[in-house]
Design a protein around this motif. Structure first.
Motif, short mmCIF file in Angstrom:
data_model
loop_
_atom_site.label_atom_id
_atom_site.label_comp_id
_atom_site.label_asym_id
_atom_site.label_seq_id
_atom_site.Cartn_x
_atom_site.Cartn_y
_atom_site.Cartn_z
N PHE A 51 51.95 34.80 16.76
CA PHE A 51 52.26 33.24 17.33
C PHE A 51 53.75 33.16 17.14
CE2 PHE A 51 47.64 32.33 17.68
CZ PHE A 51 47.59 31.64 18.75
N MET A 52 54.24 33.24 16.06
CA MET A 52 55.67 32.99 15.82
C MET A 52 56.55 33.95 16.62
SD MET A 52 56.37 32.28 11.93
CE MET A 52 57.86 32.10 12.15
N THR A 53 56.23 35.24 16.81
CA THR A 53 57.01 36.19 17.55
C THR A 53 56.81 35.77 19.05
OG1 THR A 53 56.45 37.97 15.92
CG2 THR A 53 57.35 38.69 17.74
N ASN A 54 55.77 35.64 19.53
CA ASN A 54 55.54 35.02 21.00
C ASN A 54 56.71 33.93 21.24
OD1 ASN A 54 54.28 34.90 23.76
ND2 ASN A 54 53.43 32.80 22.77
N HIS A 55 56.67 33.01 20.19
CA HIS A 55 57.47 31.49 20.82
C HIS A 55 58.89 32.16 20.78
CE1 HIS A 55 58.84 27.46 20.36
NE2 HIS A 55 59.66 28.04 19.28
N ARG A 56 59.25 32.84 19.57
CA ARG A 56 60.62 33.41 19.97
C ARG A 56 61.10 34.34 20.83
NH1 ARG A 56 63.74 32.94 15.31
NH2 ARG A 56 64.25 35.00 15.40
N LEU A 57 60.18 35.15 21.23
CA LEU A 57 60.34 36.27 22.43
C LEU A 57 60.45 35.15 23.76
CD1 LEU A 57 58.36 39.23 21.89
CD2 LEU A 57 60.88 39.14 22.11
N THR A 58 59.39 34.39 23.76
CA THR A 58 59.37 33.63 25.14
C THR A 58 60.75 32.80 25.26
OG1 THR A 58 57.10 33.30 24.83
CG2 THR A 58 58.24 31.85 26.43
N LYS A 59 61.13 32.29 24.24
CA LYS A 59 62.59 31.47 24.17
C LYS A 59 63.80 32.35 24.51
CE LYS A 59 63.72 28.47 21.15
NZ LYS A 59 64.14 27.83 19.80
N ARG A 60 63.58 33.62 24.47
CA ARG A 60 64.72 34.47 24.71
C ARG A 60 64.50 35.03 26.27
NH1 ARG A 60 67.08 38.32 19.80
NH2 ARG A 60 67.11 36.87 18.42
N GLY A 61 63.45 34.45 26.91
CA GLY A 61 63.32 34.81 28.26
C GLY A 61 62.20 36.11 28.46
N ALA A 62 61.51 36.22 27.51
CA ALA A 62 60.47 37.48 27.65
C ALA A 62 59.10 36.73 28.28
CB ALA A 62 59.98 38.00 26.55
N GLU A 63 58.59 37.66 28.99
CA GLU A 63 57.02 37.43 29.40
C GLU A 63 56.18 36.75 28.33
OE1 GLU A 63 53.17 39.71 31.39
OE2 GLU A 63 54.84 40.66 30.97
N PRO A 64 55.73 35.74 28.60
CA PRO A 64 54.81 34.95 27.62
C PRO A 64 53.48 35.98 27.15
CG PRO A 64 55.42 33.25 29.09
CD PRO A 64 55.77 34.53 29.60
N TRP A 65 53.46 36.09 25.86
CA TRP A 65 52.34 36.85 25.20
C TRP A 65 52.34 38.40 25.55
CZ3 TRP A 65 50.25 34.65 21.24
CH2 TRP A 65 50.34 33.28 21.31
N VAL A 66 53.86 38.99 25.98
CA VAL A 66 53.92 40.31 26.01
C VAL A 66 53.84 40.92 24.45
CG1 VAL A 66 56.40 40.21 25.64
CG2 VAL A 66 55.37 42.09 26.92
N VAL A 67 53.96 39.88 23.37
CA VAL A 67 53.74 40.58 21.87
C VAL A 67 52.42 41.22 21.69
CG1 VAL A 67 52.96 38.28 21.12
CG2 VAL A 67 53.81 39.72 19.59
N ILE A 68 51.36 40.65 22.62
CA ILE A 68 50.05 41.33 22.45
C ILE A 68 50.02 42.66 22.75
CG2 ILE A 68 47.69 41.27 23.01
CD1 ILE A 68 48.66 38.90 21.35
N ASP A 69 50.77 42.95 23.83
CA ASP A 69 50.83 44.46 24.31
C ASP A 69 51.48 45.36 23.09
OD1 ASP A 69 49.61 43.94 26.74
OD2 ASP A 69 51.41 43.58 27.70
N ILE A 70 52.52 44.88 22.65
CA ILE A 70 53.08 45.58 21.50
C ILE A 70 52.44 45.60 20.22
CG2 ILE A 70 55.34 45.71 20.20
CD1 ILE A 70 56.91 44.10 22.39
N CYS A 71 51.76 44.73 19.96
CA CYS A 71 50.89 44.60 18.84
C CYS A 71 49.54 45.49 18.75
CB CYS A 71 50.23 43.23 18.58
SG CYS A 71 51.51 41.89 17.89
N LEU A 72 49.35 45.68 20.13
CA LEU A 72 48.05 46.78 20.05
C LEU A 72 48.43 48.17 19.69
CD1 LEU A 72 46.92 45.91 23.78
CD2 LEU A 72 45.64 45.49 21.91
#
Length: 331
Positions: A51-72
């Motif tokens: 959740f924290m990483t998603n929030h921080r990545l999204t603030k930098r302009g990344a696709e929301p919840w792209v962190v899930i793909d990386i976490c897989l």
């Protein structure tokens, strides 16, 4: 190389009423399943970090919840790496006469190493970033505070397992450990209190989260430099806690293996910080690798390989403009 077990010289005289009790249970039944609280602490940490990483990545302009793909990819490889590192650095626990080699796979009994998790997780994150198009160092910087908080939460699993405690102490916050206990040091009387190293590390990690968030806001640390500070902060603290702990550990040149790993962590962190500062004095132009940026009013091109293809039905023309996608661009 030898195994070391440090016998304490001081027995606890602190009042039990002022000490920290250990939880009476480490697991519970849910139908036919045994749920280990150790595992729940780790899972809770993973969720919080995501959740924290998603929030921080999204603030930098990344696709929301792209962190899930990386976490897989990153999470399974982190767990595998953590277990392998533990087994290698505690070889005598699993190999030799009278040892149960199948215990290697009973991870719920405890025994994972964060430095192994960092190695395995870094490999998985790098692969995940290649898949999604996110810059690896951008992801690492966004992950750093959440990862440290996840480690703080995970340490409470050691508390429930009554393991990895420190030297005996007569301080008021000494930790009670059930007696007898498989990890109880030989020669110590019942009622001895121990340093709660799980709590020391948890507090250190939470302070580190605050420090990293402040440093990131104050200095806008990118290109992996915030992750480098994470390595230095966590590893420096781990050097101290490892020298308090009394659980058996392999020793090289007078130091526990995890102390050596922590020293390497500090060095690697410093190298990353100064090398990246020299190589990239400016800010990151995008959280994505060149050519993989978000395009088309919210649509995201997050992969450029035929190895990962979305085979679901294409969106209708009315919804295309508003829908984020991770599919391959038509060639």
């Amino acid at each position: 190389m030898a195994r070391r077990s440090r016998l304490p010289l001081v027995l606890s005289s602190a009042s039990v009423a002022l000490s920290i009790p250990s939880p009476p249970v480490s697991s519970f039944q849910l139908g036919p399943l045994t749920i280990h609280i150790y595992a729940l602490c780790i899972l809770a940490g993973i969720v919080v970090a995501a959740f924290m990483t998603n929030h921080r990545l999204t603030k930098r302009g990344a696709e929301p919840w792209v962190v899930i793909d990386i976490c897989l990819l990153a999470v399974p490889l982190a767990i595998i790496g953590a277990r392998i590192f533990h087994v290698v650095t505690h070889w005598g626990f699993y190999f030799g006469e009278g040892k149960d080699i199948w215990a290697i796979f009973r991870i719920w009994e405890g025994g994972i190493a964060i430095f192994g998790a960092l190695i395995g997780g870094a490999i998985g994150a790098w692969l995940g970033c290649k898949w999604t198009g996110i810059r690896f160092w951008t992801f690492a910087d966004c992950l750093a505070p959440g990862l440290l908080l996840a480690q703080a939460i995970g340490r409470f699993g050691n508390w429930f397992n009554q393991e990895l405690y420190g030297l005996p102490t007569d301080l008021p916050w000494g930790l009670q450990i059930d007696y007898p206990n498989a990890a109880w040091p030989v020669g110590l009387p019942e009622g001895t209190l121990f340093h709660p190293t799980f709590l020391y590390e948890a507090i250190w990690n939470v302070l580190g989260v605050i420090f990293l968030l402040w440093a990131d806001k104050r200095f806008t640390l990118q290109w992996g430099r915030l992750f480098a500070l994470y390595l230095v902060w966590y590893s420096a603290g781990r050097i101290v806690w490892e020298n308090i702990r009394i659980d058996p550990s392999e020793v090289f040149l007078g130091l526990r293996t995890n102390v050596w790993a922590a020293i390497i962590g500090v060095v690697v962190g410093l190298v990353i910080f100064f090398v990246q500062k020299r190589r990239h004095p400016g800010l990151e132009p995008s959280p994505y690798y060149p050519g993989r940026e978000r395009t088309g009013g919210g649509n995201v091109q997050s992969q450029d390989t035929d190895a990962f293809v979305d085979v679901s039905a294409p969106p209708t023309s009315e919804s295309t403009a508003d829908t984020a996608t991770s599919t391959v661009v038509s060639r």
